[in-house]
Design an enzyme around this catalytic site. Structure first.
Site, PDB file in Angstrom:
ATOM      1  N   ARG A 186     -74.953  73.344  12.596  1.00  0.00           N
ATOM      2  CA  ARG A 186     -73.522  73.200  12.245  1.00  0.00           C
ATOM      3  C   ARG A 186     -72.633  73.945  13.256  1.00  0.00           C
ATOM      4  NH1 ARG A 186     -76.024  70.339   9.541  1.00  0.00           N
ATOM      5  NH2 ARG A 186     -75.865  69.911   7.311  1.00  0.00           N
ATOM      6  N   SER A 236     -70.232  70.628   1.837  1.00  0.00           N
ATOM      7  CA  SER A 236     -70.706  72.018   1.733  1.00  0.00           C
ATOM      8  C   SER A 236     -69.634  72.971   2.244  1.00  0.00           C
ATOM      9  CB  SER A 236     -71.969  72.226   2.563  1.00  0.00           C
ATOM     10  OG  SER A 236     -72.971  71.375   2.094  1.00  0.00           O
ATOM     11  N   GLU A 266     -68.084  76.761   6.209  1.00  0.00           N
ATOM     12  CA  GLU A 266     -68.329  75.718   7.209  1.00  0.00           C
ATOM     13  C   GLU A 266     -67.020  75.078   7.692  1.00  0.00           C
ATOM     14  OE1 GLU A 266     -71.625  72.831   6.324  1.00  0.00           O
ATOM     15  OE2 GLU A 266     -70.080  71.365   6.817  1.00  0.00           O
TER      16      GLU A 266
HETATM   17  C1  LIG Z   1     -68.268  64.605   0.552  1.00  0.00           C
HETATM   18  C2  LIG Z   1     -68.527  65.216   1.905  1.00  0.00           C
HETATM   19  C3  LIG Z   1     -69.820  65.242   2.389  1.00  0.00           C
HETATM   20  C4  LIG Z   1     -70.081  65.808   3.650  1.00  0.00           C
HETATM   21  N1  LIG Z   1     -71.370  65.778   4.109  1.00  0.00           N
HETATM   22  C5  LIG Z   1     -71.650  66.305   5.322  1.00  0.00           C
HETATM   23  C6  LIG Z   1     -72.992  66.288   5.813  1.00  0.00           C
HETATM   24  O1  LIG Z   1     -73.912  65.764   5.176  1.00  0.00           O
HETATM   25  N2  LIG Z   1     -73.222  66.865   7.022  1.00  0.00           N
HETATM   26  C7  LIG Z   1     -72.236  67.411   7.773  1.00  0.00           C
HETATM   27  O2  LIG Z   1     -72.534  67.903   8.871  1.00  0.00           O
HETATM   28  N3  LIG Z   1     -70.949  67.447   7.340  1.00  0.00           N
HETATM   29  C8  LIG Z   1     -70.639  66.897   6.137  1.00  0.00           C
HETATM   30  N4  LIG Z   1     -69.344  66.937   5.672  1.00  0.00           N
HETATM   31  C9  LIG Z   1     -68.296  67.578   6.489  1.00  0.00           C
HETATM   32  C10 LIG Z   1     -67.479  66.585   7.374  1.00  0.00           C
HETATM   33  O3  LIG Z   1     -67.575  65.278   6.890  1.00  0.00           O
HETATM   34  C11 LIG Z   1     -67.934  66.602   8.828  1.00  0.00           C
HETATM   35  O4  LIG Z   1     -67.884  67.901   9.355  1.00  0.00           O
HETATM   36  C12 LIG Z   1     -67.078  65.676   9.726  1.00  0.00           C
HETATM   37  O5  LIG Z   1     -67.623  65.623  11.022  1.00  0.00           O
HETATM   38  C13 LIG Z   1     -65.615  66.130   9.817  1.00  0.00           C
HETATM   39  O6  LIG Z   1     -64.897  65.093  10.466  1.00  0.00           O
HETATM   40  P1  LIG Z   1     -63.339  64.958  10.336  1.00  0.00           P
HETATM   41  O7  LIG Z   1     -62.909  63.879  11.278  1.00  0.00           O
HETATM   42  O8  LIG Z   1     -62.971  64.777   8.923  1.00  0.00           O
HETATM   43  O9  LIG Z   1     -62.861  66.363  10.876  1.00  0.00           O
HETATM   44  P2  LIG Z   1     -61.527  67.145  10.455  1.00  0.00           P
HETATM   45  O10 LIG Z   1     -61.711  67.706   9.089  1.00  0.00           O
HETATM   46  O11 LIG Z   1     -60.340  66.285  10.687  1.00  0.00           O
HETATM   47  O12 LIG Z   1     -61.530  68.323  11.497  1.00  0.00           O
HETATM   48  C14 LIG Z   1     -62.496  69.353  11.424  1.00  0.00           C
HETATM   49  C15 LIG Z   1     -62.283  70.305  12.622  1.00  0.00           C
HETATM   50  O13 LIG Z   1     -62.542  69.603  13.839  1.00  0.00           O
HETATM   51  C16 LIG Z   1     -61.360  69.550  14.654  1.00  0.00           C
HETATM   52  N5  LIG Z   1     -61.316  68.204  15.238  1.00  0.00           N
HETATM   53  C17 LIG Z   1     -61.395  67.020  14.588  1.00  0.00           C
HETATM   54  N6  LIG Z   1     -61.432  66.008  15.464  1.00  0.00           N
HETATM   55  C18 LIG Z   1     -61.371  66.551  16.697  1.00  0.00           C
HETATM   56  C19 LIG Z   1     -61.378  66.011  18.025  1.00  0.00           C
HETATM   57  N7  LIG Z   1     -61.465  64.701  18.253  1.00  0.00           N
HETATM   58  N8  LIG Z   1     -61.296  66.878  19.066  1.00  0.00           N
HETATM   59  C20 LIG Z   1     -61.211  68.216  18.860  1.00  0.00           C
HETATM   60  N9  LIG Z   1     -61.205  68.785  17.624  1.00  0.00           N
HETATM   61  C21 LIG Z   1     -61.290  67.951  16.561  1.00  0.00           C
HETATM   62  C22 LIG Z   1     -60.204  69.828  13.732  1.00  0.00           C
HETATM   63  O14 LIG Z   1     -59.129  70.412  14.436  1.00  0.00           O
HETATM   64  C23 LIG Z   1     -60.845  70.786  12.734  1.00  0.00           C
HETATM   65  O15 LIG Z   1     -60.889  72.088  13.277  1.00  0.00           O
HETATM   66  C24 LIG Z   1     -69.037  66.365   4.422  1.00  0.00           C
HETATM   67  C25 LIG Z   1     -67.722  66.342   3.916  1.00  0.00           C
HETATM   68  C26 LIG Z   1     -67.471  65.765   2.684  1.00  0.00           C
HETATM   69  C27 LIG Z   1     -66.064  65.706   2.171  1.00  0.00           C
END
Ligand SMILES: Cc1cc2nc3c(=O)[nH]c(=O)nc-3n(C[C@H](O)[C@H](O)[C@H](O)COP(=O)(O)OP(=O)(O)OC[C@H]3O[C@@H](n4cnc5c(N)ncnc54)[C@H](O)[C@@H]3O)c2cc1C
Length: 338
Positions: A165, A239, A334
């Site tokens: 992670r 998580s 996380e």
């Molecule tokens: C129900 C649920 C289940 C999940 N299961 C998992 C799992 O099984 N495994 C897992 O690893 N994660 C899981 N996650 C966490 C999440 O889905 C992941 O971490 C995902 O990659 C986040 O993507 P996002 O586009 O929503 O990021 P955001 O929430 O929009 O951003 C997260 C961070 O990344 C930065 N960011 C986003 N995009 C960029 C970019 N293009 N360039 C630079 N910085 C950026 C943002 O500024 C922020 O700091 C889960 C979340 C939920 C709600």
């Protein structure tokens, strides 16, 4: 389509916790060609944030600066050679959309990561992982823009410093990069990765002997739908805590005192189950106002309706303190906390 601007924008629909905060300015970008202009605009803002699906962050306050909402689109196979296919996806594509698209192209490799919410661009940031697979196993490279200047560059897998992670983009100077597009190398001689017990059982339950990528994806989807709360129904960010990784000696002492504590080797160290420790501290299913801990997932903090980010963060703090007190281990959040 040109950049779109909204002043005093609500962020409630843009974060999966459903926390009701606002951004002074929201800029939405859909055309990858507009990214340099959007980044230049961010440079002038008092504070800045790149936002994908909002599924791994917690807003604890209104955002005084500019939020750049990445909705850039594009999926392509750019090379087929040496028994592999090189796939490229723009950052604003949905992660699960990419997984479905690769499977539809006859390409396996990402199926264990089905149904993880969020965008392609965020996937390298914490090296997303699930069901025995991490994104880095298929990662081939990415293109990034410097939020502090005009530089654009590509990163090779070795330069991203992926860990559990974790990556170089999650901390320190690495935070200055906007990830614009990501490449994945997918093997032609695909074999299913079924180390994760639940996944094997689900395939057996469905009577599938020799699984295809589509079979594995559908098994993962079935398990996730059964087990994880849907953010559209109950606000959450998956998580909330990472499993702590501690030195072997400390782990051995702890395991002698708590023989039921699940643990896994992590290089020279030991990874412990944060969920087990949180559960033992009595947090599972607890609720303080609208902020709570999911009734069957001790790692998942939930918003029952109108919890603020500050209330969720305060709850997380109390959970951390109780785990530290009882087990002597500090668990780390996380999601990005804003
Ligand atoms: C129900 C649920 C289940 C999940 N299961 C998992 C799992 O099984 N495994 C897992 O690893 N994660 C899981 N996650 C966490 C999440 O889905 C992941 O971490 C995902 O990659 C986040 O993507 P996002 O586009 O929503 O990021 P955001 O929430 O929009 O951003 C997260 C961070 O990344 C930065 N960011 C986003 N995009 C960029 C970019 N293009 N360039 C630079 N910085 C950026 C943002 O500024 C922020 O700091 C889960 C979340 C939920 C709600």
């Amino acid at each position: 389509m040109p950049l779109t601007f909204t002043e005093n924008a609500s962020l409630r629909q843009l974060n999966t916790f459903g926390v009701d905060q606002r951004a002074a300015r929201l800029v939405e970008v859909t055309d990858p060609g507009d990214l340099p202009e959007a980044v230049a605009m961010l440079a002038a803002a008092p504070e800045r944030l790149v936002l994908g699906g909002g599924s791994n962050l917690l807003f604890t306050r209104d955002f005084a600066g500019t939020v750049l909402l990445l909705r850039t689109r594009g999926l392509r196979v750019i090379e087929r050679s040496g028994g592999t296919s090189l796939v490229e996806a723009e950052a604003g594509e949905s992660w699960d959309g990419l997984v479905r698209w690769t499977i539809a192209q006859g390409l396996g490799g990402l199926e264990n990561l089905s149904l993880i919410p969020g965008s392609v661009g965020a996937s390298p940031i914490q090296n997303i992982g699930a069901y025995g697979v991490e994104m880095r196993e298929c990662f081939a490279g990415l293109d990034a823009l410097d939020l502090d200047g005009t530089q654009q560059r590509s990163f090779t897998p070795g330069e991203c410093a992926f860990g559990y992670r974790d990556s170089c983009f999650k901390k320190g100077d690495g935070r200055r990069w906007l990830i614009a597009r990501v490449r994945f190398r997918l093997p032609d001689d695909w074999a299913p990765k079924l180390d994760y017990g639940d996944l094997r059982e689900e395939l057996e339950r469905q009577g599938i002997g020799s699984a295809t990528p589509a079979d594995v994806a559908s098994a993962v989807r079935a398990i996730r739908r059964r087990k994880l709360p849907d953010p559209a129904v109950l606000g959450n960010a998956g998580s909330f805590f990472k499993n702590p990784v501690i030195g072997r000696e400390q782990a051995q002492e702890l395991l002698a005192r708590h023989p039921g504590l699940p643990s896994w080797p992590a290089g020279q160290a030991t990874k412990l189950s944060a969920a087990w420790m949180i559960d033992r501290c009595g947090w599972k299913g607890r609720r303080e106002g609208d902020a709570g801990v999911h009734s069957s997932h001790a790692l998942v903090l939930v918003n029952h309706g109108n919890a603020t980010g500050a209330q969720l963060l305060a709850l997380a703090g109390r959970i951390r303190e109780s785990v530290a007190e009882r087990f002597g281990v500090m668990i780390e959040p996380e999601p990005t906390i804003i």
